[in-house]
Design a protein around this motif. Structure first.
Motif, mmCIF file in Angstrom:
data_model
loop_
_atom_site.group_PDB
_atom_site.id
_atom_site.type_symbol
_atom_site.label_atom_id
_atom_site.label_comp_id
_atom_site.label_asym_id
_atom_site.label_seq_id
_atom_site.Cartn_x
_atom_site.Cartn_y
_atom_site.Cartn_z
ATOM 1 N N VAL A 1 0.855 -1.185 0.000
ATOM 2 C CA VAL A 1 0.000 0.000 0.000
ATOM 3 C C VAL A 1 0.890 1.233 0.000
ATOM 4 C CG1 VAL A 1 -1.838 1.247 1.190
ATOM 5 C CG2 VAL A 1 -1.756 -1.269 1.308
ATOM 6 N N TYR A 2 0.650 2.104 -0.981
ATOM 7 C CA TYR A 2 1.428 3.332 -1.126
ATOM 8 C C TYR A 2 0.521 4.541 -0.939
ATOM 9 C CZ TYR A 2 4.989 0.386 -3.283
ATOM 10 O OH TYR A 2 5.932 -0.585 -3.526
ATOM 11 N N LYS A 3 1.070 5.569 -0.314
ATOM 12 C CA LYS A 3 0.393 6.860 -0.184
ATOM 13 C C LYS A 3 1.334 7.890 -0.785
ATOM 14 C CE LYS A 3 -1.344 10.056 3.339
ATOM 15 N NZ LYS A 3 -1.530 10.231 4.798
ATOM 16 N N ASP A 4 0.866 8.556 -1.834
ATOM 17 C CA ASP A 4 1.705 9.522 -2.557
ATOM 18 C C ASP A 4 3.081 8.926 -2.866
ATOM 19 O OD1 ASP A 4 -0.290 11.470 -2.679
ATOM 20 O OD2 ASP A 4 0.307 12.362 -0.769
ATOM 21 N N ASN A 5 3.064 7.704 -3.384
ATOM 22 C CA ASN A 5 4.256 6.967 -3.840
ATOM 23 C C ASN A 5 5.202 6.521 -2.723
ATOM 24 O OD1 ASN A 5 3.594 6.988 -6.631
ATOM 25 N ND2 ASN A 5 4.212 9.134 -6.702
ATOM 26 N N SER A 6 4.782 6.626 -1.460
ATOM 27 C CA SER A 6 5.590 6.116 -0.340
ATOM 28 C C SER A 6 4.909 4.892 0.255
ATOM 29 C CB SER A 6 5.727 7.183 0.753
ATOM 30 O OG SER A 6 6.464 8.275 0.289
ATOM 31 N N LEU A 7 5.664 3.822 0.418
ATOM 32 C CA LEU A 7 5.122 2.593 0.989
ATOM 33 C C LEU A 7 4.714 2.839 2.438
ATOM 34 C CD1 LEU A 7 4.658 -0.493 0.581
ATOM 35 C CD2 LEU A 7 6.969 -0.807 1.508
ATOM 36 N N ILE A 8 3.445 2.531 2.767
ATOM 37 C CA ILE A 8 2.981 2.727 4.148
ATOM 38 C C ILE A 8 2.586 1.417 4.828
ATOM 39 C CG2 ILE A 8 2.248 5.128 3.809
ATOM 40 C CD1 ILE A 8 -0.666 4.066 3.693
ATOM 41 N N SER A 9 2.381 0.358 4.019
ATOM 42 C CA SER A 9 1.950 -0.901 4.603
ATOM 43 C C SER A 9 2.173 -2.029 3.604
ATOM 44 C CB SER A 9 0.456 -0.801 4.960
ATOM 45 O OG SER A 9 -0.035 -2.004 5.466
ATOM 46 N N SER A 10 2.386 -3.239 4.114
ATOM 47 C CA SER A 10 2.514 -4.408 3.236
ATOM 48 C C SER A 10 1.890 -5.626 3.918
ATOM 49 C CB SER A 10 3.968 -4.653 2.849
ATOM 50 O OG SER A 10 4.771 -4.750 3.993
ATOM 51 N N PRO A 11 0.549 -5.624 4.021
ATOM 52 C CA PRO A 11 -0.115 -6.732 4.710
ATOM 53 C C PRO A 11 -0.217 -7.992 3.855
ATOM 54 C CG PRO A 11 -1.748 -5.197 3.886
ATOM 55 C CD PRO A 11 -0.392 -4.590 3.601
ATOM 56 N N ASP A 12 -0.356 -9.125 4.535
ATOM 57 C CA ASP A 12 -0.692 -10.391 3.901
ATOM 58 C C ASP A 12 -2.172 -10.637 4.158
ATOM 59 O OD1 ASP A 12 1.845 -10.944 2.969
ATOM 60 O OD2 ASP A 12 2.409 -12.124 4.727
ATOM 61 N N LEU A 13 -2.916 -10.942 3.100
ATOM 62 C CA LEU A 13 -4.342 -11.204 3.198
ATOM 63 C C LEU A 13 -4.557 -12.707 3.047
ATOM 64 C CD1 LEU A 13 -5.536 -8.314 0.842
ATOM 65 C CD2 LEU A 13 -4.971 -8.209 3.284
ATOM 66 N N ASP A 14 -5.285 -13.301 3.983
ATOM 67 C CA ASP A 14 -5.454 -14.748 4.013
ATOM 68 C C ASP A 14 -6.865 -15.157 3.598
ATOM 69 O OD1 ASP A 14 -2.841 -15.344 4.968
ATOM 70 O OD2 ASP A 14 -3.467 -14.659 6.955
ATOM 71 N N PHE A 15 -6.912 -16.136 2.678
ATOM 72 C CA PHE A 15 -8.172 -16.651 2.151
ATOM 73 C C PHE A 15 -8.096 -18.162 2.101
ATOM 74 C CE2 PHE A 15 -7.521 -12.434 0.551
ATOM 75 C CZ PHE A 15 -8.746 -11.828 0.757
ATOM 76 N N LYS A 16 -9.252 -18.790 2.005
ATOM 77 C CA LYS A 16 -9.310 -20.235 1.805
ATOM 78 C C LYS A 16 -10.380 -20.516 0.755
ATOM 79 C CE LYS A 16 -12.472 -20.936 5.656
ATOM 80 N NZ LYS A 16 -12.727 -21.556 6.933
ATOM 81 N N ILE A 17 -10.040 -21.396 -0.170
ATOM 82 C CA ILE A 17 -11.009 -21.840 -1.162
ATOM 83 C C ILE A 17 -11.766 -22.991 -0.526
ATOM 84 C CG2 ILE A 17 -11.343 -22.859 -3.431
ATOM 85 C CD1 ILE A 17 -8.669 -21.556 -4.247
ATOM 86 N N GLN A 18 -13.084 -22.832 -0.452
ATOM 87 C CA GLN A 18 -13.898 -23.837 0.214
ATOM 88 C C GLN A 18 -15.255 -23.901 -0.472
ATOM 89 O OE1 GLN A 18 -14.280 -23.117 4.388
ATOM 90 N NE2 GLN A 18 -15.280 -25.062 4.777
ATOM 91 N N ARG A 19 -15.672 -25.093 -0.767
ATOM 92 C CA ARG A 19 -16.981 -25.294 -1.375
ATOM 93 C C ARG A 19 -18.066 -25.164 -0.321
ATOM 94 N NH1 ARG A 19 -13.400 -27.249 -4.277
ATOM 95 N NH2 ARG A 19 -13.557 -27.369 -6.527
ATOM 96 N N ALA A 20 -19.188 -24.557 -0.712
ATOM 97 C CA ALA A 20 -20.336 -24.469 0.184
ATOM 98 C C ALA A 20 -21.038 -25.817 0.181
ATOM 99 C CB ALA A 20 -21.273 -23.366 -0.277
ATOM 100 N N GLY A 21 -21.402 -26.304 1.347
ATOM 101 C CA GLY A 21 -22.165 -27.551 1.432
ATOM 102 C C GLY A 21 -23.546 -27.357 0.827
#
Length: 144
Positions: free
Chosen positions: A117-137
């Motif tokens: 994540v950049y604000k006015d071309n300066s890096l302010i954050s670098s989070p990892d976003l976690d997801f899981k692929i899962q079928r709905a029953g």
């Protein structure tokens, strides 16, 4: 339906803002992975709490799975894999930053999307976003 989705996304993002105190909060940054459903386009949202007007960029650094290779997951990206806009104070609406069209035959897997994540071309954050692929029953799919 769209209003209901925006309300749920906004609620989830507000929880993330409260927990992190960060300027930018994205779905998937919480403690539990967010479910992606095969056979659907899954949209990843971020929200920004700007102190003053600035240009924000959210870029995908990498997408990796436990089973799936990054090259395979990249084929699921619909459109651009970044967000770049000027955001003013008070504009906290969730921003659609990434769309993944997960195929019906995708294996159940955990996916981590690393972003910068950049604000006015300066890096302010670098989070990892976690997801899981899962079928709905069957019962869950009928209810949802």
């Amino acid at each position: 339906l769209t209003g209901d989705i925006n309300s749920k996304v906004s609620g989830e993002i507000n929880k993330l803002f409260e927990a992190s105190g960060s300027e930018v909060a994205c779905v998937g940054a919480g403690t539990e992975p967010v479910t992606m459903v095969p056979g659907k386009t899954n949209i990843i949202y971020c929200s920004i709490r700007a102190d003053n007007q600035a240009e924000y960029q959210i870029k995908v650094k990498s997408i990796r799975g436990n089973i799936l290779k990054e090259s395979e997951i990249q084929k699921w990206v619909v459109g651009d894999n970044f967000y770049k806009r000027t955001v003013a104070p008070g504009d906290e609406d969730p921003k659609k930053f990434l769309r993944l069209d997960v195929p019906d035959n995708a294996p159940e897997d955990s996916i981590t999307i690393s972003v910068e994540v950049y604000k006015d071309n300066s890096l302010i954050s670098s989070p990892d976003l976690d997801f899981k692929i899962q079928r709905a029953g069957i019962i869950k799919a009928a209810i949802c």
